[in-house]
Every structure is written in C-alpha cells, then in structure tokens.
Enzyme design. Sequence first.
Site, PDB file in Angstrom:
ATOM      1  N   HIS A  66       0.838  -1.199   0.000  1.00 14.35           N
ATOM      2  CA  HIS A  66       0.000   0.000   0.000  1.00 14.35           C
ATOM      3  C   HIS A  66       0.871   1.247   0.000  1.00 14.35           C
ATOM      4  CE1 HIS A  66       0.694  -0.454   4.353  1.00 14.35           C
ATOM      5  NE2 HIS A  66       0.347   0.815   4.498  1.00 14.35           N
ATOM      6  N   HIS A  68       0.758   5.684   1.084  1.00 10.53           N
ATOM      7  CA  HIS A  68       0.112   6.846   1.694  1.00 10.53           C
ATOM      8  C   HIS A  68       0.636   8.071   0.960  1.00 10.53           C
ATOM      9  CE1 HIS A  68      -1.196   4.455   5.141  1.00 10.53           C
ATOM     10  NE2 HIS A  68       0.066   4.119   5.402  1.00 10.53           N
ATOM     11  N   TYR A 154      11.791   4.734  -0.211  1.00  8.45           N
ATOM     12  CA  TYR A 154      10.592   5.090  -0.975  1.00  8.45           C
ATOM     13  C   TYR A 154       9.700   6.034  -0.187  1.00  8.45           C
ATOM     14  CZ  TYR A 154      12.429   0.920  -3.155  1.00  8.45           C
ATOM     15  OH  TYR A 154      13.265  -0.003  -3.712  1.00  8.45           O
TER      16      TYR A 154
END
Length: 192
Positions: A66, A68, A154
């Site tokens: 996932h 954000h 990342y």
Amino acid sequence: MLRQAGAMSCYCRLFVPGGTWFFTVRLADRQSDLLLREVGLLRDCVATAKARWPFDIDAAVILPDHLHMIWTLPEGDADFPKRWRLIKSTFSRHQPPPGLPRDSQLRKGEKGIWQRRFWEHLIRDASDLEAHRRLIHEARVRAGLVPRPDAWPYSSVHRDSRFGGAQPPIGPGFAGQGGSRPTLRAAVSRRA
C-alpha cells in the site's frame, strides 16, 4: 462517509476545491510486494496523472502492499478520484493479472490488482497536516521494515530533509473554518 441506501452502500466523498488530502491506497493482495518491485512504474503512473491533471504531492511513502500520500489540488479542482483512477488503471495495464479474475472484476474491466476503493481524509488545519505527515514518515518503522524513517528509500522524508528538516513549500491551502482558507505555506511558516 458511508450512507445506507436500501440494501446497497453509498459512499459519499467530501469534495473541497483546492483542498489538501491524505490517502491510503492498497493492493488487493495484502501479502504482495508489487509496489516495491514496480516502484519505477508507479512513479511513472503518478507523473502521468500529474501531467494530465496537476496536483502537488506534499508527502508520500510507498510500502510493499500500500501507499500513503498527501496531495494538494489546484484551486477550483476537487476531482481526486479521476487522478487515482488514472494512476491505478495505468499501473494495472502494465501488469499481468494476478490470477483468474472474478466475474465482478470482468464486468468492471478490473484485473484485481488494487482494492476497489481508497481511503481519503480532508486535511483540516496545520496540526492535522503535521499529524498525517508524521504518520507517513513513521509508517515503515511501524511496519517493522526499517529502524528509522530515513532508512526507507521510498519516502518523501528524503525530499523534506533537503529543506533542512522543514517541510517544503506547499499549497494552495486546506479546508478552513467558515469559508476561510489559509494557505499551508502560511501555516508552515507560522510553526517555524
């Protein structure tokens, strides 16, 4: 907001032109590391969406299954769903299907790579922005992936550190009270 409409759920999103939003977007397979294996493709998909429909990325982190992000949309524009639709569909077009698609996926033209929906939160003020930036910067530590936020490659924490620990200038603004919309740039400079 979730509203019941008979037997079906009706998801109602709050649209604020020029607003700042926190998003969580997940893969359908929560055990996958596809986002890390294809981080270059994901970055290209985001760049494509930004070129077509501009927005600022105020903070971001990509985790195995996932991501954000905090986005600020241009004044007069509240259409974040079309941007996510472009990012997710472009990414999916460049991936093989993860398995046999379900009938519902075939009817909707989906490969089953992403969860259908995403979670969004309208940033209300400077303290809300800071709390969600902190959540983004600490996400990989909470996930047990690294001992410190700056050890994860990342993340926007590296970009933010180039500004001497202060956040980079962003804007145009967040949802204010009573129609007032102070700029995030002003909110950030007031904290300093």
